[in-house]
Design a protein around this motif. Structure first.
Motif, PDB file in Angstrom:
ATOM      1  N   ALA A  23     -37.997   3.833  48.256  1.00  0.00           N
ATOM      2  CA  ALA A  23     -36.723   4.071  47.578  1.00  0.00           C
ATOM      3  C   ALA A  23     -36.791   3.581  46.127  1.00  0.00           C
ATOM      4  CB  ALA A  23     -35.586   3.375  48.330  1.00  0.00           C
TER       5      ALA A  23
ATOM      6  N   VAL B 262     -32.306  -1.807  44.611  1.00  0.00           N
ATOM      7  CA  VAL B 262     -32.216  -0.641  45.501  1.00  0.00           C
ATOM      8  C   VAL B 262     -30.912  -0.723  46.289  1.00  0.00           C
ATOM      9  CG1 VAL B 262     -33.252   0.535  47.492  1.00  0.00           C
ATOM     10  CG2 VAL B 262     -34.718  -0.494  45.744  1.00  0.00           C
ATOM     11  N   ARG B 263     -30.151   0.358  46.281  1.00  0.00           N
ATOM     12  CA  ARG B 263     -28.922   0.399  47.085  1.00  0.00           C
ATOM     13  C   ARG B 263     -29.305   0.628  48.532  1.00  0.00           C
ATOM     14  NH1 ARG B 263     -24.553   4.870  46.190  1.00  0.00           N
ATOM     15  NH2 ARG B 263     -23.453   4.155  48.037  1.00  0.00           N
ATOM     16  N   MET B 264     -28.886  -0.285  49.420  1.00  0.00           N
ATOM     17  CA  MET B 264     -29.314  -0.205  50.812  1.00  0.00           C
ATOM     18  C   MET B 264     -28.105  -0.085  51.719  1.00  0.00           C
ATOM     19  SD  MET B 264     -32.080  -2.954  52.148  1.00  0.00           S
ATOM     20  CE  MET B 264     -33.655  -2.410  52.770  1.00  0.00           C
ATOM     21  N   ARG B 265     -28.208   0.724  52.759  1.00  0.00           N
ATOM     22  CA  ARG B 265     -27.152   0.792  53.764  1.00  0.00           C
ATOM     23  C   ARG B 265     -27.773   0.696  55.143  1.00  0.00           C
ATOM     24  NH1 ARG B 265     -23.289   5.814  53.110  1.00  0.00           N
ATOM     25  NH2 ARG B 265     -25.237   6.923  53.522  1.00  0.00           N
TER      26      ARG B 265
ATOM     27  N   VAL C  37     -32.301  10.266  48.686  1.00  0.00           N
ATOM     28  CA  VAL C  37     -32.117   9.270  49.726  1.00  0.00           C
ATOM     29  C   VAL C  37     -33.418   9.079  50.486  1.00  0.00           C
ATOM     30  CG1 VAL C  37     -30.825   8.658  51.814  1.00  0.00           C
ATOM     31  CG2 VAL C  37     -29.702   9.976  50.015  1.00  0.00           C
TER      32      VAL C  37
ATOM     33  N   ARG D 111     -31.441   5.937  46.995  1.00  0.00           N
ATOM     34  CA  ARG D 111     -30.701   5.033  47.882  1.00  0.00           C
ATOM     35  C   ARG D 111     -31.538   4.887  49.150  1.00  0.00           C
ATOM     36  NH1 ARG D 111     -26.017   8.177  49.465  1.00  0.00           N
ATOM     37  NH2 ARG D 111     -26.844   8.452  51.557  1.00  0.00           N
ATOM     38  N   CYS D 112     -31.372   3.760  49.864  1.00  0.00           N
ATOM     39  CA  CYS D 112     -32.170   3.528  51.070  1.00  0.00           C
ATOM     40  C   CYS D 112     -31.247   3.377  52.276  1.00  0.00           C
ATOM     41  CB  CYS D 112     -33.017   2.273  50.874  1.00  0.00           C
ATOM     42  SG  CYS D 112     -34.158   1.947  52.217  1.00  0.00           S
ATOM     43  N   ASP D 113     -31.246   4.369  53.155  1.00  0.00           N
ATOM     44  CA  ASP D 113     -30.426   4.306  54.372  1.00  0.00           C
ATOM     45  C   ASP D 113     -31.301   3.882  55.550  1.00  0.00           C
ATOM     46  OD1 ASP D 113     -28.264   5.140  52.923  1.00  0.00           O
ATOM     47  OD2 ASP D 113     -28.187   7.177  53.768  1.00  0.00           O
TER      48      ASP D 113
ATOM     49  N   GLU E  64     -22.992  -1.725  53.703  1.00  0.00           N
ATOM     50  CA  GLU E  64     -23.725  -1.594  52.462  1.00  0.00           C
ATOM     51  C   GLU E  64     -24.186  -2.973  51.997  1.00  0.00           C
ATOM     52  OE1 GLU E  64     -23.230   0.946  48.362  1.00  0.00           O
ATOM     53  OE2 GLU E  64     -21.786   1.158  49.990  1.00  0.00           O
TER      54      GLU E  64
ATOM     55  N   GLU F 187     -28.191  16.495  49.840  1.00  0.00           N
ATOM     56  CA  GLU F 187     -29.032  15.343  49.481  1.00  0.00           C
ATOM     57  C   GLU F 187     -30.511  15.718  49.572  1.00  0.00           C
ATOM     58  OE1 GLU F 187     -27.642  12.234  52.137  1.00  0.00           O
ATOM     59  OE2 GLU F 187     -26.082  11.668  50.723  1.00  0.00           O
TER      60      GLU F 187
ATOM     61  N   THR G  32     -28.465  13.756  44.886  1.00  0.00           N
ATOM     62  CA  THR G  32     -28.693  12.398  45.349  1.00  0.00           C
ATOM     63  C   THR G  32     -29.997  12.322  46.133  1.00  0.00           C
ATOM     64  OG1 THR G  32     -26.324  12.325  45.684  1.00  0.00           O
ATOM     65  CG2 THR G  32     -27.597  10.462  46.521  1.00  0.00           C
TER      66      THR G  32
END
Ligand code: ASP
Ligand code: MG
Length: 405
Positions: A161, A223-226, A4, A167-169, A241, A34, A2
């Motif tokens: 990202a 983009v998946r962001m959390r 990140v 994924r963008c944390d 999320e 990761e 993954t």
């Protein structure tokens, strides 16, 4: 593996201790298997301090030299974060915006990301090196540094990202996005998942967790962001999320209550039919760079005239009045200050026309007068007195069951 992108905001790198703690979170993620790229903001308060220094010489946001001064804040953080990662036994190296490079267009102080090259990041990550990008900055076509607008490190992170397919944390000092400001309503609850559009409305209406442009970018580029807390131990932050609407399991009508203090109301009374008053007014305000919200146009009581009302931030009021007086010398202009805006936001509002009516009722029962009401697809905003904000937020939060999880 993954991939990140982990972004750390000003408070997450606000001191040597905080940088060490954030570096520990990165080390834990790497130990979990990761592959990380890191993006950092300036240490909290630093951008304002640098802006103040440039201001001593009469330079404001929008000056190319101001951007050079401001970009130094993120430069320091990137180096210190790389050093802190070294303490954790990781290999790391810093990248400034022009070294990545992050290409920008648009003016100094408010540039946009036109594109970015992620090859250097891929190469570093493949070699087991954690790249640390200085956020909020890039390079213009003329070779000068550019900053991306306040809060712009979120955008740097979203862009990186997207380029890496990661994924963008987003790490901050709170454990995600809340149903309202916990300083006003202690019963505010963390939201597990929220749609991009709801997040955008909450941000636009005053919630400060994420820069709106980064959310737009994440939505457009999938983009998946959390949003997570860097103040907790590794693995302890549950966070929020930001997802596509269809991905939210739980259907809520209202997701959150936002507020913005220090608003003003402007009313324009002019002759109807003759000229297009609204168009002229908004053109004048746009060229004076005044953001307008909560627009209501109505037939005025005086026959043959039309009434246009809207809200602006108090700090823009003088500029707005000057622009309107110049553009519409024959219209009658009045204003009211000391106002605030409360908004309820929720994707479920789309199907629920009755929420506007119930909002009136809830505020009315608390003795709060609604001066202007405006609705959009997923938001209802009311303009009220400044000193009724806290009561209004609590009343709406309870009325829509947001304290019930
Ligand atoms: N340091 C910049 C600011 O304070 C950018 C950021 O933190 O996102 O606005
Ligand atoms: Mg921020």
């Amino acid at each position: 593996m993954t991939r990140v992108v982990a972004k750390f905001g000003g408070t997450s790198v606000g001191s040597v201790e905080r940088i060490r703690h954030s570096a520990g979170l990165i080390a834990a993620a790497v130990a979990d298997g990761e592959t990380l790229a890191v993006v950092v903001s300036a240490m909290s308060g630093e951008t304002d301090r640098l802006l103040g220094l440039a201001g001593e010489f009469g330079a404001a946001l929008g000056d190319e030299e101001t951007d050079v001064a401001l970009a130094a804040g993120e430069q320091v953080s990137a180096a210190l974060m790389a050093l802190a990662l070294r303490e954790h036994g990781l290999q790391a190296r810093s990248f400034l915006g022009w070294q990545a490079p992050v290409f920008t267009d648009g003016p100094p102080g408010a540039a946009r990301i036109a594109g970015m090259d992620s090859v250097a990041f891929e190469t570093a990550m493949d070699a087991g090196i954690v790249p640390v990008l200085a956020g909020y900055q890039g390079v213009a076509e003329n070779g000068r540094l550019r900053t991306l607008g306040r809060g712009g490190t979120d955008l740097s992170a979203a862009a990186l990202a997207a380029a890496l397919g990661a994924r963008c944390d987003i790490y901050t000092d709170v454990d995600g996005v809340f149903t309202t400001d916990p300083r006003i309503e202690p019963k505010a609850m963390r939201i597990d998942a929220i749609s991009h559009d709801e997040m955008l409305e909450l941000a636009a209406q005053g919630a400060k967790v994420l820069q709106p442009r980064s959310v737009e970018f994440a939505k457009a580029r999938d983009v998946r962001m959390r949003v997570l807390s860097s103040f907790l131990d590794a693995g302890a932050s549950k966070g929020t999320e930001i997802v596509a609407v269809g991905d939210i399991a739980e259907r809520r009508i209202v997701s959150g209550v936002a507020y913005a203090r220090d608003q003003a109301r402007l009313a324009l009374l002019g002759a109807s039919g003759k000229s297009d008053m609204a168009r002229q007014a908004f053109e004048a305000l746009a060229s004076a760079e005044v953001g307008v919200d909560m627009i209501v146009q109505a037939q005025a009581r005086t026959p043959g005239s039309v009434n246009l009302e809207f809200s602006v931030a108090h700090r823009d009021l003088d500029r707005a009045q000057t622009a309107l007086e110049a553009a519409l010398p024959n219209a009658q202009l009045s204003s009211e200050t000391g106002l605030a805006k409360v908004s309820v936001v929720g994707a479920g509002l789309r199907q629920r026309a009755d929420v506007a009516r119930s909002l009136f009722g809830v505020l009315g029962e608390s003795g709060i007068v609604v001066k202007v009401l405006a609705t959009s697809e997923i938001k209802i905003s009311a303009l009220i007195e400044n000193d009724a904000v806290e009561r209004a937020v609590r009343a709406l939060h309870a009325a829509y069951g947001l304290d019930q999880g």
